[in-house]
Design a protein around this motif. Structure first.
Motif, mmCIF file in Angstrom:
data_model
loop_
_atom_site.group_PDB
_atom_site.id
_atom_site.type_symbol
_atom_site.label_atom_id
_atom_site.label_comp_id
_atom_site.label_asym_id
_atom_site.label_seq_id
_atom_site.Cartn_x
_atom_site.Cartn_y
_atom_site.Cartn_z
ATOM 1 N N SER B 37 0.839 -1.199 0.000
ATOM 2 C CA SER B 37 0.000 0.000 0.000
ATOM 3 C C SER B 37 0.874 1.250 0.000
ATOM 4 O O SER B 37 0.590 2.227 -0.695
ATOM 5 C CB SER B 37 -0.887 0.024 1.239
ATOM 6 O OG SER B 37 -1.920 -0.883 1.091
ATOM 7 N N SER B 40 2.328 1.806 -3.346
ATOM 8 C CA SER B 40 1.276 2.311 -4.242
ATOM 9 C C SER B 40 1.090 3.795 -3.997
ATOM 10 O O SER B 40 0.975 4.583 -4.945
ATOM 11 C CB SER B 40 -0.054 1.623 -3.985
ATOM 12 O OG SER B 40 0.105 0.263 -3.917
ATOM 13 N N MET B 44 1.312 6.807 -6.622
ATOM 14 C CA MET B 44 0.183 7.718 -6.840
ATOM 15 C C MET B 44 0.644 9.167 -6.719
ATOM 16 O O MET B 44 0.209 10.036 -7.472
ATOM 17 C CB MET B 44 -0.913 7.445 -5.819
ATOM 18 C CG MET B 44 -1.690 6.164 -6.080
ATOM 19 S SD MET B 44 -2.749 5.828 -4.682
ATOM 20 C CE MET B 44 -3.499 4.291 -5.179
ATOM 21 N N ALA B 49 -1.516 12.427 -7.917
ATOM 22 C CA ALA B 49 -2.755 12.242 -7.168
ATOM 23 C C ALA B 49 -2.434 12.258 -5.680
ATOM 24 O O ALA B 49 -2.529 11.247 -5.000
ATOM 25 C CB ALA B 49 -3.427 10.950 -7.564
ATOM 26 N N PRO B 50 -2.048 13.421 -5.168
ATOM 27 C CA PRO B 50 -1.608 13.459 -3.764
ATOM 28 C C PRO B 50 -2.718 13.092 -2.790
ATOM 29 O O PRO B 50 -2.461 12.418 -1.802
ATOM 30 C CB PRO B 50 -1.170 14.915 -3.576
ATOM 31 C CG PRO B 50 -1.837 15.675 -4.664
ATOM 32 C CD PRO B 50 -1.988 14.743 -5.811
ATOM 33 N N ASP B 51 -3.966 13.479 -3.122
ATOM 34 C CA ASP B 51 -5.053 13.194 -2.179
ATOM 35 C C ASP B 51 -5.210 11.701 -1.991
ATOM 36 O O ASP B 51 -5.307 11.188 -0.888
ATOM 37 C CB ASP B 51 -6.368 13.767 -2.708
ATOM 38 C CG ASP B 51 -6.231 15.216 -3.071
ATOM 39 O OD1 ASP B 51 -6.697 16.049 -2.293
ATOM 40 O OD2 ASP B 51 -5.620 15.505 -4.132
ATOM 41 N N VAL B 52 -5.251 10.996 -3.144
ATOM 42 C CA VAL B 52 -5.410 9.558 -3.072
ATOM 43 C C VAL B 52 -4.191 8.944 -2.388
ATOM 44 O O VAL B 52 -4.318 8.020 -1.580
ATOM 45 C CB VAL B 52 -5.590 8.966 -4.480
ATOM 46 C CG1 VAL B 52 -5.972 7.510 -4.385
ATOM 47 C CG2 VAL B 52 -6.630 9.735 -5.245
ATOM 48 N N THR B 55 -4.477 9.344 1.302
ATOM 49 C CA THR B 55 -5.530 8.485 1.827
ATOM 50 C C THR B 55 -5.097 7.035 1.811
ATOM 51 O O THR B 55 -5.298 6.298 2.774
ATOM 52 C CB THR B 55 -6.815 8.649 0.993
ATOM 53 O OG1 THR B 55 -7.009 10.012 0.727
ATOM 54 C CG2 THR B 55 -8.002 8.091 1.730
ATOM 55 N N GLU B 56 -4.481 6.632 0.711
ATOM 56 C CA GLU B 56 -4.048 5.249 0.605
ATOM 57 C C GLU B 56 -2.998 4.940 1.681
ATOM 58 O O GLU B 56 -3.039 3.885 2.324
ATOM 59 C CB GLU B 56 -3.490 4.978 -0.799
ATOM 60 C CG GLU B 56 -2.892 3.594 -1.012
ATOM 61 C CD GLU B 56 -3.899 2.465 -0.861
ATOM 62 O OE1 GLU B 56 -5.086 2.695 -1.096
ATOM 63 O OE2 GLU B 56 -3.488 1.354 -0.463
ATOM 64 N N VAL B 59 -5.096 4.931 5.001
ATOM 65 C CA VAL B 59 -6.100 3.862 5.100
ATOM 66 C C VAL B 59 -5.494 2.516 4.755
ATOM 67 O O VAL B 59 -5.567 1.562 5.532
ATOM 68 C CB VAL B 59 -7.303 4.167 4.187
ATOM 69 C CG1 VAL B 59 -8.231 2.978 4.138
ATOM 70 C CG2 VAL B 59 -8.033 5.386 4.676
ATOM 71 N N ILE B 63 -4.618 1.912 8.473
ATOM 72 C CA ILE B 63 -5.763 1.298 9.144
ATOM 73 C C ILE B 63 -5.895 -0.181 8.790
ATOM 74 O O ILE B 63 -6.069 -1.033 9.666
ATOM 75 C CB ILE B 63 -7.059 2.055 8.782
ATOM 76 C CG1 ILE B 63 -6.945 3.505 9.242
ATOM 77 C CG2 ILE B 63 -8.256 1.391 9.436
ATOM 78 C CD1 ILE B 63 -8.102 4.371 8.862
#
Lengths: 155, 202, 502, 496
Positions: B37, B40, B44, B49-52, B55-56, B59, B63
């Motif tokens: 993750s 990945s 990203m 795609a910094p937001d993703v 989050t990745e 999360v 998490i």
């Protein structure tokens, strides 16, 4: 040759997806399967994000230097919202400013938007699956699929 | 220039994925998933795609790993035999043939590769996705969203707001579901429950 | 009441009977049975009224509604259906009276279910008799299968269950696999399913939508799909159904169910194909082309002979009667397949003649069972002394079934024989003759043997079945003779179905 | 208010669910769930009744089409939503007694919340005009159904739920991959917009793969043979009420999504002429019908028997869809509706048996016809519908399918289809014999008739299979209108 250069990113992503998919269907152990799902899904996120990329682009976060112009637009819109018929004009006014703003090449934001949702869906699925694993472990005392099936056959 | 970073990351991604597929030790598998993750997320970030990516990282690498570790602590840690990570951990299981899954995966993968041949090339600024709709979301979101600089956030909150609502619903559903699954039956019900064997099928 | 109203009143009456039977239930059997009798009498009265209109040339129509776009549930009464409805409703009265005697004499269980299912079978028979199109007929046909199933398995034991399985299995599978397909095929080529004098398939045949050979195949789908007509090899359900209580065998498996089958075949050949189309369509090249229905004629002929031969081997009276029914039904199918005006009229007449005769025989079989607890023919020696009325009625009905005057069956067989001659099927004529001899051989010995006291044994004492059983069978026995004297009237009544085709 | 109806269908239950968790009082929550379900049903009725004025397109948040998400209601989606919400409402009305027995009291309010969310997800899949939104709603309904299934009484329930989760998630991910490819080639997620932009790239290989992935994803969710492996266990081990609801609605909604995929997004020309999908579908569905029906014959658990029968029945729907003419599509759509009623009703009957007899093994049901006459009779009627006997809803769809197969001169299909319904006779009648003509088992002997609170809803559903078997204006009629609008034939056209 150009094909390879243009597409190899996708192929790697496909390889990653299929690795995840393989872990799922090889069906060794319940947790392993869930891990597989996770990798499968994460790779799909990569597929989407790969699509959104534009060569020499940057992240779709507008540069601060445009902040002032955007601010101006904001006023225009609020103004337009108050007087509905002027909205169109305001929007057009923006496009002029917008051309200025997109001199910078941005990557496409939509895949990111979609994948933010998908990531959340993914973690939700994982959490649910893990909860089920805990339950199954409580009931059967094991998380090995063949052992469970064996126990069910005998019961 | 970027390739010097990208290629190692991609190679690492592939290596991690294969390792997860082959490894038998569940703790290790979970840790490698976290690493996967994280890798990945790095890629990203490179793909704008910094937001993703954030989050990745939070999360997926955070998490999910924690949840899995928590589950593992409640369940057996090894897939079968105990011991440290060793060559044994990579053994093929004799009971199940990996051929059928491998075949399915190969066919699916080939189908996808076949599909890529007509795809716009990576980074192509003339791909349909980049030229449609016109004006683009980046341009359109400016007047619509009062110039919120982060277009991703803007779109999430506006045009695709109902996806976000759905996303919230998904989280909520999962929350309820986990509660439903894990909540103990606190007080014993009437004896009728014990004699019921509704779904039993010998 | 207008004839249109009479149609729905007639159909409503059995439904009212079902409701009443269920409401009253097991609590007071007397009220339950009187309801059934009352309604059956009322129904007979309504059908006779209706018959008055229909036989004088009226064709009342009643549309219930469209079930699917283009597929209506509608009823039109024409002479053939009227005759069938008359027979079914008239015999319902007698059977109900008989059933009371039989069921009580036998202490059967589940009598409420029995009477309710009986009434619903009558409803289905009426719906089939009055059906204005093939679709309605099909719906009624299936309803009949379902509603008679609980009657076949009435006893609930392993034997009854097995019988029920064969019954339902054959009837439902043939109807779904062949009948439904045939109807759908007809619809796709003809665009209508209406029963039309002269048939609806002639035009599609001319237009080339369905070739001569395909017509023959379609006829086959109908003949085998209508499993209730018991054409071999789909006849097994009928002997299997004999596990049912005798009143059921009497009314349903001698009259309602089987007659719905042959009635449907007649309807299909007259109103869907048209007898001209059947008789004029020739298959094959050369000097001697065969009729498209020839194979069905010979199959019916074979069924007549084989079933008669099998009947001879049966010692169980009900089983022998069942095979006799198979054989007699094939006469009617033969009439439809020969497709001359005399043969279809003969077929139509045979519905009534055979119904009255065969129901008498079954009544007798039941009475013997109730009165003397005998089911096998070999045990019935000397029984005539004990049950003279029953055996006398048996003899009279036998004459009708064989086709000897003064039995009504003589007329129908005569017209059928005419049909074979008109179409030049002399082999079939011979088959009919042989079959009549076989009928004599397997039926006549029963009463003869019953009336002969075995040497060295004391004659049995007079002990008839309950009056509720004996009276109906005497009435039907007399009826089978009376019908002989009304042969001409029935011919006249049925003439329109054949002439409308010309 | 009227203009807001499309969004209310989703928002009302979506907002009600969290409320339930807060309330916590199970009696009140039950009442509210019923209220919400019936309200949603009312809304879908009024939506369908408005269809005569043309389809409705609702832009969420006022954002126009290629940017925002659009809810679109046409005959097909309104019809599917109608029976999904209708069955949800009637099943929840039927549910309390059964849930009391099968689910622990402390879980009730969560259970009802999940139930509502499941319904919302299914309705959302129907109403949304945005592909990605379909995925989101698909996940909402799936996640809640996994949870609901895991609540079954035996320990096999969580395992069945987990299997369903794994297979279902693979299906959803395939669907997501398909959406991604489609999005990449067209640049939009709006279904109508994709359709209009598809012509340019229709012949590309990517399109083929996108279509294939979405199809496989949906096939998994609708349990098409041989991707049905999750279904028998999930249906068997779930609580009775959950089985009723999911069996009646969930697979149908996936079939609906598949119809949209073929007829709205891609074109039938693409699916059936460029790809030999029609032959493939026919072959798959016929094999599926035969294998699953045969499997049903050999089951010893009544729920599992019905589960295999469901797999078979999906085949009939696909058969209709694959014919791609008005008749076939009408047959497929009306079979969705008819089968939802029949299977929902039959599972409700099974729920009554579960409540009173406590076992669903066939051997324990012996002789239940005596002690539970009304319940058993409902089985007979529903079973006749499943077989497709005239005057039942099942006959209507089979008849439509048959005539349409013959009008296309698909003789083998017609014959095989008819033969396959004989298998249904066998597995239904096996149960009928056990109920009525077998010596009673000791469990059945002491059983009482099911309570009226369950019998009445059961009879409403079972009775409606008779009503819609005789009177088809609102089933086959609407299905035909939907089929015509999908195929772009004007409504005024004559009857097929």
């Amino acid at each position: 040759m150009t094909e390879i250069l243009g597409l190899y990113n996708y192929w790697i992503v496909i390889f990653l997806m299929m690795t995840g998919f393989y872990i799922v269907i090889a069906r060794e152990n319940l947790i392993k399967t869930i891990i597989g799902l996770n990798i499968f899904q994460t790779s799909v996120f990569l597929l989407y994000i790969t699509m959104g990329k534009v060569t020499h682009g940057t992240a779709p976060i507008l540069k601060a230097s445009h902040g002032g112009e955007s601010h101006g637009v904001e006023h225009g819109v609020e103004h337009g919202a108050e007087h509905g018929h002027e909205l169109h004009a305001a929007a057009e006014g923006h496009v002029d400013l917008g051309v200025d703003a997109v001199k910078e090449v941005y990557s496409n934001p939509i895949p990111s938007v979609l994948m933010l949702t998908a990531i959340v869906v993914g973690i939700a699925t994982t959490a649910l699956a893990l909860a089920l694993v805990v339950r199954i472990r409580e009931e059967y005392g094991t998380i090995e699929e063949d052992e469970i099936l064996e126990m069910d056959r005998n019961s | 220039m970027m390739d010097f970073i990208v290629i190692p990351i991609l190679a690492l991604l592939a290596a991690t994925a294969v390792t997860v597929a082959r490894i038998r030790n569940l703790w290790a598998a979970v840790m490698f998933t976290g690493i996967y993750s994280f890798l990945s997320a790095s890629w990203m970030l490179i793909l704008d795609a910094p937001d993703v990516a954030f989050t990745e990282a939070a999360v997926g690498a955070g998490i999910t790993t924690i949840l899995m570790l928590a589950t593992l602590s409640l369940t057996p840690r090894r897939q079968r035999k105990s011991g440290r990570l060793s060559s044994e951990d990579f053994e093929e299981r004799p009971s199940k043939s990996p051929l059928l899954p491998l075949l399915i995966v190969t066919i699916t993968g080939c189908a996808l590769v076949y599909g890529t041949f007509d795809m716009p090339h990576f980074g192509d600024p003339n791909a349909p996705i980049q030229v449609y709709p016109n004006p683009s979301f980046v341009e359109k979101s400016q007047p619509d969203m009062h110039g919120l600089p982060n277009v991703v956030t803007a779109v999430l909150a506006s045009y695709r707001g109902y996806d976000t609502l759905g996303e919230t619903a998904v989280i909520f559903t999962a929350g309820i579901a986990v509660l439903l699954i894990l909540r103990k039956n606190t007080d014993d019900q009437s004896s009728s429950e014990s004699q019921s064997v509704t779904g039993e099928n010998a | 009441m207008t004839p249109e109203n009479l149609i729905w009143v007639a159909m409503l009456l059995p439904l009212v009977a079902i409701a009443l039977v269920f409401i009253v239930g097991e609590k007071s059997p007397n009220i339950r049975e009187s309801c059934t009798i009352g309604i059956s009498v009322a129904l007979f009265w309504v059908t006779t009224r209706l018959a008055g209109f229909v036989f004088s040339g009226g064709r009342p129509t009643f549309k219930l509604g469209e079930m699917l776009p283009g597929f209506e549930i509608a009823f039109t009464v024409e002479p053939l259906g009227m005759l069938f409805a008359l027979v079914a409703s008239g015999l319902w009265i007698l059977t109900t009276i008989y059933a009371i005697g039989y069921m009580r004499g036998h202490h059967e269980k589940n009598q409420t279910r029995f009477y309710a299912c009986f009434a619903s079978a009558i409803f289905a028979a009426l719906a089939a008799a009055f059906a204005a199109n093939l679709f309605t007929l099909f719906v009624a046909y299936e309803l009949m299968t379902i509603s008679t199933y609980p009657l076949v398995t009435h006893h609930g034991d392993e034997k009854a269950k097995k019988g029920g399985r064969i019954y339902l299995g054959i009837l439902l599978s043939t109807s779904v696999a062949f009948f439904m397909l045939a109807i759908a095929w007809t619809w796709t080529v003809a665009g209508t399913l209406e029963f039309t004098p002269g048939g609806i398939l002639a035009q599609p045949n001319i237009d080339g939508k369905i070739s001569d050979f395909q017509l023959s195949v379609l006829l086959g789908l109908f003949a085998f799909g209508i499993g209730k007509a018991a054409i071999m090899p789909f006849h097994r359900w009928l002997p299997a159904a004999m596990v049912a209580p005798t009143p059921v065998s009497a009314l349903l498996h001698a009259v309602a169910v089987v007659k719905v089958g042959v009635f449907s075949i007649l309807k299909v050949s007259i109103y869907i194909f048209g007898i001209d189309l059947i008789s004029e369509t020739r298959l094959g090249e050369g000097a001697n082309p065969v009729m498209m229905s020839d194979w069905l004629c010979y199959l019916a002929g074979a069924t007549i002979l084989i079933a008669s031969l099998v009947a001879m081997t049966k010692d169980n009276l009900k089983a022998r009667l069942a095979y006799s029914t198979v054989s007699q039904l094939a006469y009617i199918t033969l009439g439809a397949a020969l497709a001359t005006s005399d043969s279809v009229i003969g077929g139509g007449m045979h519905i009534a003649m055979h119904a009255v005769g065969k129901i008498t025989l079954f009544f007798c079989a039941g009475a013997i069972y109730v009165g003397a607890h005998k089911t096998n023919i070999s045990d019935m020696r000397g029984l005539g002394r004990a049950m003279p009325l029953t055996m006398g009625a048996f003899l009279l009905a036998t004459l009708s079934i064989i086709g000897l005057p003064p039995g009504g069956g003589a007329w129908s067989k005569w017209f059928l024989a005419l049909g074979t001659v008109q179409t030049g099927h002399f082999w079939l004529l011979a088959a009919l003759m042989v079959s009549s001899l076989l009928n004599i051989a397997y039926l006549i010995p029963i009463p003869i043997r019953a009336f002969m006291t075995p040497i060295g044994e004391t004659p049995m004492k007079f002990k008839e079945a309950p009056m509720m059983c004996v009276v109906p069978l005497c009435i039907t026995a007399v009826g089978s003779v009376v019908l002989f004297f009304f042969g001409n009237e029935i011919y006249d009544v049925l003439l329109p179905i054949a002439s409308s085709a010309r | 208010m009227i203009e807001q109806l499309p969004v209310l269908v989703i928002v009302i239950p979506l907002m009600a669910a969290p409320l339930f968790v807060l309330i916590g009082n199970r009696k009140l929550v039950l009442l509210l769930t019923q209220l919400v379900c019936w309200t949603v049903f009312g809304i879908t009725v009024s939506l369908l009744s408005r269809m005569q004025y043309g389809p409705i397109s609702y832009e969420l948040g006022g954002w126009p089409s290629p940017y925002g998400i659009v809810y679109s209601v046409d005959y097909l989606s309104a019809f599917v939503m109608l029976f999904v919400s209708g069955l949800a409402a009637i099943v929840i009305t039927y549910a309390p007694k059964s849930i009391d027995q099968e689910v622990h009291h402390s879980k009730h309010s969560l259970f009802y919340a999940s139930y509502l969310l499941c319904m919302t997800g299914l309705l959302g899949m129907c109403i949304t005009g945005d592909l990605f939104n379909v995925f989101v709603f698909l996940e909402i309904s799936s996640l809640s159904s996994y949870a609901l299934i895991s609540l079954g009484k035996t320990r096999r329930a969580p395992l069945a739920a987990l299997h369903y989760l794994i297979i279902g998630t693979v299906g959803a991910t395939f669907f997501l991959i398909g959406i991604g490819l489609l999005y990449q080639m067209t640049g939009t997620l709006n279904m109508a917009d994709i359709a209009s932009r598809l012509q340019a790239v229709e012949s590309s290989r990517t399109m083929l793969v996108a279509f294939a992935f979405m199809t496989v994803g949906l096939f998994i969710k609708m349990a098409v043979f041989p991707l049905h492996t999750w279904l028998p266990n999930a249906y068997t081990y779930a609580p009775s009420v959950v089985t009723c609801f999911i069996a009646a609605t969930a697979t149908k909604v996936s079939v609906y999504a598949f119809i949209r995929l073929i007829y709205v997004i891609f074109t039938p020309q693409f699916a059936f002429e460029r790809l030999p999908l029609d032959q493939a579908l026919m072959a798959f569905s016929l094999v599926g019908i035969f294998v699953a029906s045969t499997a049903a014959i050999y089951q010893t658990n009544i729920k599992r028997l019905l589960a295999y029968s469901s797999v078979a029945q999906i085949g009939y729907m696909l058969l209709g869809i694959s014919m791609s003419n008005v008749g076939g599509l009408t047959a497929g759509i009306s079979h969705m509706f008819n089968h939802a009623l029949i299977k929902g009703g039959l599972f409700m009957v099974v729920g009554c048996f579960a409540l009173r007899i406590g076992s669903l093994k066939l051997e324990d049901l012996r002789g239940a016809g005596k002690t539970m006459p009304l319940t058993s009779f409902a089985w007979v009627v529903g079973g006749l519908g499943l077989i497709g006997v005239p005057m039942t809803a099942g006959f209507v769809s089979k008849w439509l399918l048959l005539t349409s197969a013959l009008s296309l001169e698909l003789w083998p299909v017609a014959v095989l289809m008819l033969l396959s319904s004989l298998l249904a006779v066998v597995y239904i009648w096996r149960v009928v014999e056990i109920l009525y003509f077998s010596p009673a088992s000791h469990l059945a002997q002491t059983a009482k008739e099911a309570p009226m609170a369950m019998l009445i809803p059961t009879y409403i559903v079972i009775g409606s299979t008779i009503v819609f078997g005789c009177w088809t204006v609102y089933s086959a009629g609407i299905a035909q209108a939907a089929a015509k609008s999908l195929l772009g034939i004007s409504q005024a056209g004559g009857i097929q």
